[in-house]
Design a protein around this motif. Structure first.
Motif, mmCIF file in Angstrom:
data_model
loop_
_atom_site.group_PDB
_atom_site.id
_atom_site.type_symbol
_atom_site.label_atom_id
_atom_site.label_comp_id
_atom_site.label_asym_id
_atom_site.label_seq_id
_atom_site.Cartn_x
_atom_site.Cartn_y
_atom_site.Cartn_z
ATOM 1 N N PHE A 288 27.675 32.618 1.039
ATOM 2 C CA PHE A 288 28.543 31.945 0.215
ATOM 3 C C PHE A 288 28.729 30.628 0.517
ATOM 4 O O PHE A 288 28.797 29.967 1.747
ATOM 5 N N SER A 289 28.828 29.699 -0.415
ATOM 6 C CA SER A 289 28.998 28.268 -0.388
ATOM 7 C C SER A 289 29.637 28.040 -1.719
ATOM 8 O O SER A 289 28.914 28.364 -2.653
ATOM 9 N N GLU A 290 30.541 27.146 -1.595
ATOM 10 C CA GLU A 290 31.415 26.900 -2.888
ATOM 11 C C GLU A 290 30.543 25.870 -3.692
ATOM 12 O O GLU A 290 30.475 25.790 -4.876
ATOM 13 N N GLN A 291 30.042 24.934 -3.020
ATOM 14 C CA GLN A 291 29.069 23.674 -3.610
ATOM 15 C C GLN A 291 27.975 23.598 -2.966
ATOM 16 O O GLN A 291 27.606 22.775 -1.949
ATOM 17 N N PRO A 292 26.881 24.323 -3.380
ATOM 18 C CA PRO A 292 25.366 24.481 -2.693
ATOM 19 C C PRO A 292 24.842 23.011 -2.374
ATOM 20 O O PRO A 292 24.027 22.798 -1.377
ATOM 21 N N ASP A 293 25.238 22.297 -3.624
ATOM 22 C CA ASP A 293 24.763 20.907 -3.373
ATOM 23 C C ASP A 293 25.328 19.918 -2.496
ATOM 24 O O ASP A 293 24.799 18.577 -2.310
ATOM 25 N N CYS A 294 26.295 20.391 -2.021
ATOM 26 C CA CYS A 294 27.073 19.424 -0.916
ATOM 27 C C CYS A 294 26.982 20.160 0.460
ATOM 28 O O CYS A 294 26.522 19.432 1.578
ATOM 29 N N TYR A 295 27.040 21.516 0.713
ATOM 30 C CA TYR A 295 26.750 22.288 1.919
ATOM 31 C C TYR A 295 26.184 23.558 1.496
ATOM 32 O O TYR A 295 26.672 24.416 0.779
ATOM 33 N N ASP A 296 25.038 23.914 2.177
ATOM 34 C CA ASP A 296 24.439 25.202 1.835
ATOM 35 C C ASP A 296 24.138 26.099 3.151
ATOM 36 O O ASP A 296 24.389 25.573 4.204
ATOM 37 N N VAL A 297 23.653 27.284 2.454
ATOM 38 C CA VAL A 297 23.118 28.227 3.681
ATOM 39 C C VAL A 297 22.145 28.831 3.441
ATOM 40 O O VAL A 297 21.915 29.325 2.190
ATOM 41 N N GLN A 298 21.208 29.314 4.318
ATOM 42 C CA GLN A 298 19.823 30.193 3.946
ATOM 43 C C GLN A 298 19.635 30.897 5.268
ATOM 44 O O GLN A 298 19.672 30.511 6.463
ATOM 45 N N THR A 299 19.532 32.468 4.863
ATOM 46 C CA THR A 299 19.410 33.266 6.244
ATOM 47 C C THR A 299 18.011 33.455 6.391
ATOM 48 O O THR A 299 16.945 33.314 5.620
ATOM 49 N N GLY A 300 17.598 34.389 7.447
ATOM 50 C CA GLY A 300 16.329 34.574 7.948
ATOM 51 C C GLY A 300 16.393 35.593 8.877
ATOM 52 O O GLY A 300 17.621 35.894 9.386
ATOM 53 N N LYS A 301 15.262 36.151 9.482
ATOM 54 C CA LYS A 301 15.260 37.252 10.423
ATOM 55 C C LYS A 301 14.151 37.231 10.950
ATOM 56 O O LYS A 301 12.986 37.230 10.427
ATOM 57 N N THR A 318 23.382 12.297 -3.758
ATOM 58 C CA THR A 318 22.968 11.979 -5.178
ATOM 59 C C THR A 318 23.424 13.322 -6.100
ATOM 60 O O THR A 318 23.807 13.243 -7.172
ATOM 61 N N LYS A 319 23.261 14.566 -5.433
ATOM 62 C CA LYS A 319 23.552 15.739 -6.161
ATOM 63 C C LYS A 319 24.901 16.342 -6.063
ATOM 64 O O LYS A 319 25.294 17.419 -6.552
#
Length: 321
Positions: A288-301, A318-319
């Motif tokens: 979850f992220s409110e504004q992915p263009d400001c702060y984002d998250v990506q999972t992996g394993k 800029t975004k």
């Protein structure tokens, strides 16, 4: 985005120190307590609010509601799991994010949650943070927090109120952490485990691979007297910019997750404690992220890092104007 294998990743067991450790450690039977100064109190809006979170943070147990969690300027980039849990664990690398305004903060932590967001949320939290308003500087510090009524009247940071019972005389809650990860260079991380004692019901905190720091008594809580319904891992910032632009306060390293190892901030080997008091990987991990263009998250394993994710961002760009 896989981590490097060249030995540059160092764990807290090899490297972690706090500034006050250079002066020795507390005698047996005592604990280190960060001194509260007059200036600390004066930075707070009131004596009553000192040491408390000013606003509610992200936690909606039955649904993820962006309209609810985007209030009061709090923004997140997290991974989360829902179910019935008796603890959580993760290793996170430590950074020193830049804070735009003194009344903003940036943190990375584990949340264990139970109850409803509106009024009776129970929360146990632990991780690292930069908070000029709370500490009077921009140092990266180890911290804990708890509440039993959705941050209204109960709970506080560290040992600023009664609640958490510390048993360790080597680690100071609210103490500065050193060394810090460097961009495209050596990475330093810490491991945090919180678990519920099946006999007494208290929630214990372990730092690193064996330092038990203390516990939150079961009597502090209502919903968490049994188990947690939601586990969250990740970052949180406060955006108080009033000029129509987003804050430049950074989350984690200040880099987006796609930058990967040595550049982005991460949580690795995220685990939960199940009903048999055993650690295991969470079955379903969402983000979850409110504004992915400001702060984002990506999972992996993968094999070495298990369930993991990269997260964070620079805030205004800029975004994200």
């Amino acid at each position: 985005m896989n981590p490097s294998k060249d030995g540059q990743l160092l764990t807290e067991k090899e490297t972690f120190t706090q500034l006050w450790n250079s002066y020795g450690k507390c005698p047996k039977g005592t604990i280190p307590v960060r001194r509260t100064k007059k200036e600390d109190i004066l930075r707070a809006s009131s004596v009553k609010s000192y040491g408390k979170k000013r606003f509610s943070t992200f936690a909606q147990l039955n649904s993820i509601d962006p309209d609810l969690v985007n209030q009061n300027g709090h923004q997140h980039a997290i991974a989360y799991a829902q179910g019935q849990f008796y603890g959580a664990k993760a290793t996170m690398n430590v950074w020193n994010p830049k804070i735009q305004q003194s009344n903003e903060f940036s943190l990375s932590q584990i949340w264990l949650l139970g109850g409803s967001f509106a009024s009776d949320l129970n929360s146990i939290e632990a991780g690292w943070q930069v908070s000029p308003d709370l500490y009077g500087d921009n140092n990266t510090r180890l911290f804990i927090y708890w509440t039993s009524d959705a941050y209204q009247a109960t709970g506080c940071y560290n040992l600023m109120c009664s609640g958490f019972i510390q048993t360790n005389n080597e680690i100071a809650m609210g103490g500065s952490i050193s060394p810090i990860s460097q961009f495209d260079s050596s990475q330093y991380d810490i491991t945090i485990l919180i678990w519920k004692d099946p006999d007494e019901g208290n929630w214990w905190l372990q730092f690193g691979n064996g330092k038990v720091l203390g516990y939150w008594p079961a009597t502090l809580f209502s919903y968490l007297t049994d188990s947690a319904s939601l586990i969250e891992w990740g970052g949180e910032v406060v955006n108080t910019a009033s000029d129509g632009q987003h804050t430049t306060t950074q989350m984690g390293s200040g880099q987006f997750p796609q930058e990967g190892f040595r550049k982005a901030s991460y949580f690795r080997n995220i685990q939960i404690v199940d009903e048999s008091n055993s650690l295991r990987d969470p079955k379903d991990v969402n983000t979850f992220s409110e504004q992915p263009d400001c702060y984002d998250v990506q999972t992996g394993k993968n094999g070495d890092w298990g369930s993991h994710f990269y997260y964070g961002g620079p805030g205004r760009n800029t975004k994200c104007p």
